[in-house]
Structure formats: C-alpha cells, structure tokens
Design a protein around this motif. Structure first.
Motif, mmCIF file in Angstrom:
data_model
loop_
_atom_site.group_PDB
_atom_site.id
_atom_site.type_symbol
_atom_site.label_atom_id
_atom_site.label_comp_id
_atom_site.label_asym_id
_atom_site.label_seq_id
_atom_site.Cartn_x
_atom_site.Cartn_y
_atom_site.Cartn_z
ATOM 1 N N ASP A 124 -4.992 -3.527 -7.881
ATOM 2 C CA ASP A 124 -6.391 -4.238 -7.604
ATOM 3 C C ASP A 124 -6.459 -4.478 -6.372
ATOM 4 O O ASP A 124 -5.471 -5.090 -5.635
ATOM 5 N N ARG B 162 0.691 -1.234 0.015
ATOM 6 C CA ARG B 162 0.138 0.043 -0.070
ATOM 7 C C ARG B 162 0.906 1.234 0.010
ATOM 8 O O ARG B 162 2.086 1.386 0.499
ATOM 9 N N GLU C 32 -9.059 -4.840 -2.566
ATOM 10 C CA GLU C 32 -10.256 -4.287 -1.405
ATOM 11 C C GLU C 32 -9.577 -4.518 0.088
ATOM 12 O O GLU C 32 -8.911 -5.468 0.265
ATOM 13 N N PRO C 33 -9.795 -3.603 0.884
ATOM 14 C CA PRO C 33 -10.308 -2.219 0.623
ATOM 15 C C PRO C 33 -9.521 -1.437 -0.023
ATOM 16 O O PRO C 33 -8.133 -1.434 -0.055
ATOM 17 N N LYS C 34 -9.955 -0.449 -0.895
ATOM 18 C CA LYS C 34 -9.072 0.565 -1.701
ATOM 19 C C LYS C 34 -8.164 1.499 -0.693
ATOM 20 O O LYS C 34 -7.174 1.602 -0.718
ATOM 21 N N ARG D 4 -3.305 3.226 0.874
ATOM 22 C CA ARG D 4 -4.190 3.085 -0.423
ATOM 23 C C ARG D 4 -3.400 1.668 -1.396
ATOM 24 O O ARG D 4 -2.320 1.758 -1.499
#
Length: 586
Positions: free
Chosen positions: A223, A201, A225-227, A219
């Motif tokens: 690709d 991230r 989740e979660p973003k 973030r």
C-alpha cells in the motif's frame, strides 16, 4: 563556446541530412531533390516535412520548423547545441576539438547515461538479494515470468533511506550527478542532505529507442501513494517524449502498437506474445509520444482500463492521434478492468480476438455518445443526433460520413436521408468556417511575412521581405556578394537584427575563405532562427536575372528607409533632396 568553423563544415559534410533524418522519419514521397515525410514535430496526416539533399536542410510547411542537420538533432532529441554536435561527431567518427568544449559539457550526458545503467544493475542485483524478497513475491503474485524480468531488466529499490546513494558513491559518481539524474532528492530535514528517490518499489528501467537507460518507473510494493513513481525530467529524460517498452515494441512484426496505461500491463502483454505493447509514463498521452509512435507503426490500438478514467483517457488520446495518419483503434475489454486481468481470466487467444474486433475511433466515439443519452424520450434522441452529427461533420471522407450517418439513423430510429442531410449541412458549415479562417490568414500579408517566433519579429515587414530576398540570393550564389559591394550595400541597411546576423555569418565565411552553403550558415543559428531561415531558403527563386533581382531588393530596402526617415524627421529628408534637379533647388 564556438566550435571551429572548419570542424563544423566537416561534421555537416559527413552527416548527410537525408540519412540522419531517415533514422527518425520515414521519407517516401519524392519531388526532385526533395523528399517528404510526416513531420516529427507536430501531428499531421499529409506529409509536409521536406528534406533537401541539395541544400542539406529540412523544413516543415505545416509547423514551420526547419534548419540544418545540427538543428534537427537538437530539436528531435531535445539537446543543447554542444550535445547535438557530440551526437553527430560520434555518428561520423569525428573527434570534437577539446580546446573548444569544456570537459564537463562533453561528458555530462554520457555520465548520466552511465549512472542510470549502473543504477539499473544495482536494482536488478537487489531483486535477487535478501532485501528483494518483497519485490520477488510481488512478481510471483502478478504472474511475471523470469524471462520477462530479464527482458525488461526489472529490479527492486530496497526499503532503505540511502542504499542506492551509497552504492553509486562507491562506484565513483558524485552527489551532484545523482541529484541531476533524479535518483536522489535533497532532504529538507538537514543532516546528511539527500535520500533515495525510489524506495520499496518494483523498478522498471526506461530505455529509449537507442538502447540507453534514460530513467526509471517504480511501482509501490504494498500500500502507498503514488502507485507509480517516475524519474523527474533530466538532461537525458523527458517523460512526455518517451514510451515505456518502445525500445522492444519497435521491432514487433504485428503491424501495430498496443497503448496501455501501466507498466505491468505492458509486461504481461509481452509475456502473452503481444510484443507491440507500450505505455506512457505517468502522464496523459502527449503529441510528442504520438509522433514517436508514428515512426514505428501505422496502427495504434488503445487498450486503456475500462473504468471512467480509462474511457476519458481514451477519448483524449483519440483526439491527439486522429490528427496524424495513424489508424487508431479502441479495444473494449469485457469483464475485466485491464488487459492483464482479461488475459489472466481468459487466454491470449481471447485477447487476440478482442484485438481483431477493436473498433475504429469513430465507432468508439459514436458508441460513447450513444451511452451518454437516453433513448426513452424524443429529447434524448435529438441530443444524441445533434452530438453524433457534429462528430460526423469532422470526417473528411464523404463515403465514411454517409456510412456512419446511416448507422446513426438506425440507432436513433429516424430516416437515413434525414441524418445524411443534417451531416451535409454541418460539414458545409464547418468547411465554410475553416475556409473563412484560412482566407483571413492568407490575406493578412503582414502576418504571413512575420516570423512565428516573437524573438525575431520584424519591425518593418516590407523592408525585411526585401532583406530576406538578398539573403536568399546570396545563399543561392555567393558570387552576388560582389554585386552588393558594387551597390555599396552594407550592414547598416538591415532593419532586422536576425537577418543582419545571417548576413554577418555569410560575410565572415567569405572573409575566412570558407564555403557559403545553407547548411553551414544554419549551423550557427538557434532553433527559431534556423526555422525562419529554412523557410526563406525554401522559397522558389530564379537566378536567371539574379543581379537585377538583387538591385530591386536593395532599392526596396532603401525606399522603406526613406519612408521611415520621412515619418521620423521630414525636415531632414527635405534638406537631403532640396538641391536635386526637379526639387526646387538652385
């Protein structure tokens, strides 16, 4: 563990409550020795938060919270009592007595702050390493400059099971501390036991307004989740009470805060010169965040995404912000889903034009109502007029109601007078309903006498009212303790455990030869107790006939006790008074 009373007295003396509160609340209106501001604990438009320099207490006439300087720090910073004492001791340059506070309690928060800072350094170094290539490429794709990377302390969490965990252990932190800070999680698979919370991230340190790293927002790169993944709530971090980048935005000279949905939007707005941008942390806007913004700005512009979710979020945010005196505006972003995309497609100058044209919340909500209804039929226009009328009826200013009524009439193709009359009727109906509710509350004496917190509710509100009067007088003039001695008034006459606790604090301070002040007594109470006592202290009380007033209060307490005895054991009451003159005795 209890702190020495002499130490607490010195702590309170060296932390003037007006100075301490002024770090959090803009105190403007003055009335005698009291200063007023907007309450930091609930949303309001009219200042009802009072700080007394004489009594060294605070009290909100709106939400009822109150207490002394220690209670204030506990409430505003969401701290335990020992931690609040630590904060104030550091502020005053005092050393907390080590023999009274366990080392673990003293250092717990400090260790977590230190751990978060070291974790932020680790993530930053990872961004510059070979393992940070994916995060660096993402930063380039989003157009984030090197200056912004440094300003926000951006970093990279490697795609590794336990890279942060190993690094922090080598720097002297324990597994327990890493778990408590939310930087690692306990594994359900057994084996080693823990793994890094943030992996693969782009990392955004969350820094509070005092400059401490309290948590992280990450973030996902690619690709998944979660973003966005945020730190869980910890002893130093509560995402509902923090805003990303407010530590920078609070210094903005723009006169506004721009509230966005994402961290990237914030970074890109700052890069474009809009240094008032902030974002909530993965949750809907909260009342605590609104109050936090109101400390640093008078205007908030909502720059949420233009999709359905963003529109709903804006509507909800407006409902919270309009309860304060903040001027809330709403930004419409044409041809783009968010501020970042608009600036990339157009220019910072074009975004400034959007800000200048941002709509007041009433205009935005009227437009939203209009978009929900079809004007192709009379039925659609009638529904639009009904919804718009109810919205306008909630505006307190009569001139604004009339102006917006004319706008609504024009949109619906009806006469302005017709809409104005409907708004007047709806406003009067709402006003009458509010007045009826207010009068019902005001006439319910028992409800008004009861403390708001159920843990300290009074069994006998009438006796408790007199007991409150006794304490009020004692905290105004502790010499009246001699009057109580003379009247043989003692602990057994209190019906409220809470009020008895306050009385015992007063008596104990007298026995120990310590000063009896509202602030010193409040220092020994918890939040709900302190709020209730501050309400009692704030009541006007004349000391001209203080001894007579004290006698009246005691007579009332004893009268209520007799009534209670008569209800519970009428025969005992009869035997007690049978030999008194006039009662039929021999």
């Amino acid at each position: 563990m209890a702190f020495p009373e002499a130490f607490l007295d010195e702590l309170i003396q060296k932390n003037d409550i007006v100075d301490v509160v002024s770090d959090y609340v803009h105190l403007t209106k003055k009335s005698g020795s009291n200063q007023f501001g907007l309450c930091p604990f609930h949303s309001e438009k009219t200042p009802s938060f009072s700080v007394s320099s004489d009594k060294q207490i605070y009290h909100c006439f709106g939400c009822g919270k109150g207490g002394g300087v220690i209670n204030f720090i506990m409430e505003i910073e969401n701290l335990t009592y020992p931690d609040a004492v630590q904060v104030l001791a550091k502020r005053a340059g005092l050393t907390v007595p080590d023999d009274r506070v366990p080392k673990e309690t003293q250092s717990r928060r400090a260790r977590l702050f230190e751990l978060n800072t070291e974790a932020a350094r680790f993530f930053y170094s990872e961004l510059l390493s070979a393992r940070g290539e994916a995060a660096r490429n993402y930063i380039v794709r989003r157009g984030i400059s090197k200056d912004m990377v440094k300003r926000f302390g951006l970093g990279a969490a490697p795609d590794s099971w336990d890279a942060l965990y190993d690094a922090m252990l080598r720097r002297g932190f324990s597994q327990k501390e890493l778990l408590e800070a939310g930087l690692v999680k306990a594994s359900k698979r057994g084996g080693r036991g823990v793994y890094d919370t943030f992996r693969n991230r782009l990392m955004f340190p969350v820094i509070d307004v005092r400059g401490s790293v309290v948590g992280f927002s990450g973030r996902i790169i690619g690709d998944g989740e979660p973003k966005y993944l945020n730190s869980p709530d910890t002893p130093v971090f509560d995402k509902s009470r923090n805003l990303f980048a407010l530590n920078i935005a609070k210094k903005s000279k723009s006169g506004m805060l721009i509230l966005t949905e994402g961290n990237i939007d914030v970074v890109m707005l700052h890069q474009a010169g809009f240094d008032g941008a902030v974002a909530s942390l993965g949750t809907s806007l909260t009342e605590a965040q609104v109050n936090l913004m109101s400390r640093y700005s008078k205007r908030v512009v909502l720059a949420y995404d233009s999709d359905d979710a963003g529109i709903k979020a804006a509507q909800r945010a407006i409902g919270l912000i309009e309860k304060t005196d903040l001027d809330v505006r709403v930004l419409r972003i044409p041809g783009a889903k968010d501020p970042d995309e608009f600036i990339q497609k157009n220019s910072p100058e074009a975004f400034q034009t959007l800000l200048d044209r941002s709509e007041r919340q009433v205009e935005y909500r009227l437009a939203s109502i209009k978009n929900r209804h079809s004007f192709d039929s009379d039925e659609g226009r009638i529904r639009y007029l009904a919804d718009a009328t109810q919205l306008l009826a909630g505006i307190p200013n009569a001139v604004e109601r009339e102006i917006y009524a004319a706008t609504v009439a024009e949109a619906a193709g009806v006469s302005a007078d017709a809409v104005k009359n409907e708004v007047k009727k709806a406003y009067k109906k709402k006003f009458d309903a509010d007045k009826k509710r207010r009068e019902k509350t005001e006439h319910n004496a028992a409800m008004n006498l009861q403390p708001g917190d159920r843990a300290i509710r009074y069994d006998n509100v009438y006796s408790a009212a007199a007991e409150e009067g006794v304490l009020h007088l004692l905290l105004s003039d502790d010499g009246l303790l001699e009057t109580l001695d003379r009247l043989n008034f003692g602990e057994n006459e209190f019906t409220s455990p809470f009020l008895l606790k306050v009385y015992r604090v007063i008596v104990n301070r007298r026995t120990s030869g310590l000063d009896i002040t509202p602030a010193s007594v409040l220092a020994e109470l918890d939040g709900a107790e302190a709020s209730q006592l501050s309400r009692i202290i704030r009541r006007p009380q004349s000391l001209v006939n203080a001894e007579a007033a004290m006698s009246d209060y005691i007579e009332k307490i004893r009268s209520e006790k007799l009534k209670r005895t008569a209800r519970e054991d009428p025969m005992a009451l009869l035997l007690k008074y049978r030999d008194q003159p006039g009662c039929g005795g021999n």
